[in-house]
Design a protein around this motif. Structure first.
Motif, PDB file in Angstrom:
ATOM      1  N   ARG A  59      -7.403 -22.012  -9.387  1.00  0.00           N
ATOM      2  CA  ARG A  59      -7.050 -21.025  -8.362  1.00  0.00           C
ATOM      3  C   ARG A  59      -6.875 -19.630  -8.941  1.00  0.00           C
ATOM      4  NH1 ARG A  59      -1.671 -23.893  -6.621  1.00  0.00           N
ATOM      5  NH2 ARG A  59      -1.608 -23.728  -8.872  1.00  0.00           N
ATOM      6  N   ASN A  60      -6.352 -19.539 -10.187  1.00  0.00           N
ATOM      7  CA  ASN A  60      -5.936 -18.236 -10.688  1.00  0.00           C
ATOM      8  C   ASN A  60      -6.308 -17.947 -12.140  1.00  0.00           C
ATOM      9  OD1 ASN A  60      -4.079 -19.793 -12.147  1.00  0.00           O
ATOM     10  ND2 ASN A  60      -2.547 -19.596 -10.540  1.00  0.00           N
ATOM     11  N   GLY A  61      -6.946 -18.872 -12.838  1.00  0.00           N
ATOM     12  CA  GLY A  61      -7.395 -18.617 -14.204  1.00  0.00           C
ATOM     13  C   GLY A  61      -6.356 -18.869 -15.286  1.00  0.00           C
ATOM     14  N   LYS A  62      -5.194 -19.397 -14.936  1.00  0.00           N
ATOM     15  CA  LYS A  62      -4.218 -19.755 -15.970  1.00  0.00           C
ATOM     16  C   LYS A  62      -4.767 -20.939 -16.759  1.00  0.00           C
ATOM     17  CE  LYS A  62      -0.122 -18.231 -13.431  1.00  0.00           C
ATOM     18  NZ  LYS A  62       1.183 -18.664 -12.868  1.00  0.00           N
ATOM     19  N   MET A  63      -4.506 -20.947 -18.093  1.00  0.00           N
ATOM     20  CA  MET A  63      -5.071 -22.003 -18.947  1.00  0.00           C
ATOM     21  C   MET A  63      -4.101 -22.438 -20.026  1.00  0.00           C
ATOM     22  SD  MET A  63      -8.916 -20.644 -19.548  1.00  0.00           S
ATOM     23  CE  MET A  63      -8.444 -18.933 -19.381  1.00  0.00           C
ATOM     24  N   TRP A  64      -4.258 -23.708 -20.416  1.00  0.00           N
ATOM     25  CA  TRP A  64      -3.481 -24.302 -21.487  1.00  0.00           C
ATOM     26  C   TRP A  64      -4.409 -25.099 -22.390  1.00  0.00           C
ATOM     27  CZ3 TRP A  64      -2.472 -24.037 -16.421  1.00  0.00           C
ATOM     28  CH2 TRP A  64      -1.305 -23.371 -16.027  1.00  0.00           C
ATOM     29  N   GLN A  65      -4.075 -25.122 -23.656  1.00  0.00           N
ATOM     30  CA  GLN A  65      -4.772 -25.932 -24.638  1.00  0.00           C
ATOM     31  C   GLN A  65      -3.996 -27.255 -24.706  1.00  0.00           C
ATOM     32  OE1 GLN A  65      -5.612 -23.494 -28.076  1.00  0.00           O
ATOM     33  NE2 GLN A  65      -5.172 -25.234 -29.391  1.00  0.00           N
ATOM     34  N   VAL A  66      -4.662 -28.364 -24.407  1.00  0.00           N
ATOM     35  CA  VAL A  66      -3.991 -29.660 -24.335  1.00  0.00           C
ATOM     36  C   VAL A  66      -4.416 -30.513 -25.527  1.00  0.00           C
ATOM     37  CG1 VAL A  66      -3.652 -31.743 -22.948  1.00  0.00           C
ATOM     38  CG2 VAL A  66      -3.998 -29.536 -21.813  1.00  0.00           C
ATOM     39  N   VAL A  93      -7.710 -19.383  -4.605  1.00  0.00           N
ATOM     40  CA  VAL A  93      -8.478 -20.395  -3.882  1.00  0.00           C
ATOM     41  C   VAL A  93      -8.842 -21.487  -4.882  1.00  0.00           C
ATOM     42  CG1 VAL A  93     -10.616 -20.867  -2.612  1.00  0.00           C
ATOM     43  CG2 VAL A  93      -9.483 -18.654  -2.344  1.00  0.00           C
ATOM     44  N   SER A  94      -8.595 -22.732  -4.530  1.00  0.00           N
ATOM     45  CA  SER A  94      -8.960 -23.837  -5.419  1.00  0.00           C
ATOM     46  C   SER A  94     -10.455 -23.791  -5.717  1.00  0.00           C
ATOM     47  CB  SER A  94      -8.617 -25.181  -4.772  1.00  0.00           C
ATOM     48  OG  SER A  94      -7.232 -25.321  -4.669  1.00  0.00           O
ATOM     49  N   GLY A  95     -10.807 -23.935  -6.983  1.00  0.00           N
ATOM     50  CA  GLY A  95     -12.207 -23.910  -7.391  1.00  0.00           C
ATOM     51  C   GLY A  95     -12.746 -22.523  -7.677  1.00  0.00           C
TER      52      GLY A  95
END
Length: 135
Positions: A59-66, A93-95
């Motif tokens: 939805r917003n471009g937030k990211m995490w390294q898992v 928006v989702s996607g």
């Protein structure tokens, strides 16, 4: 008697028209919910490192390294790649966002599919080597 009959018919037509509107509104609400469910909010993208994925809030471009592990002494957890939304809350928006791998193990391209903005995403275990930068 005719007056009562006309009144009953008018009331019946009024009630039927209201019910038709209710069904239409609930149908459009159902379509909106289905549209949001079609695109997942979160997606995991594999890296070339067997133990590392990138989790993206589409939805917003937030990211995490898992990171995950199968041994007791290995590291598992999430490291922040991008804690800041790349769009306003009202524009989520989702996607909307998707990640594309590059031939460089540590780099991905993040695409905003609504406005075409592109970002370079670099993941790394070292905090100073992780970043998201608009191209």
């Amino acid at each position: 008697m005719t007056r009562n009959f006309i009144l009953i018919i008018l009331l019946t037509l009024f009630v039927l028209s209201l019910q038709g509107q209710t069904l239409q509104n609930s149908a459009s609400t159902t379509k909106q919910v289905e549209k949001q469910v079609e695109a997942p909010i979160y997606q995991l993208f594999p890296t070339e490192n067997y133990w590392t994925f990138i989790k993206l809030d589409t939805r917003n471009g937030k990211m995490w390294q898992v990171h995950f592990t199968i041994s007791e002494d290995g590291y598992e957890g999430e490291l922040v790649l991008n804690a800041d939304s790349l769009v306003l809350t009202t524009e989520e928006v989702s996607g909307r966002f998707i990640l594309y791998p590059t031939k460089n193990t540590y780099n991905f391209l993040l695409l905003d599919q609504m406005n075409g903005k592109t970002y370079q995403v670099q993941w790394n275990s070292a905090k100073e080597k992780r970043f998201v930068s608009r191209i």
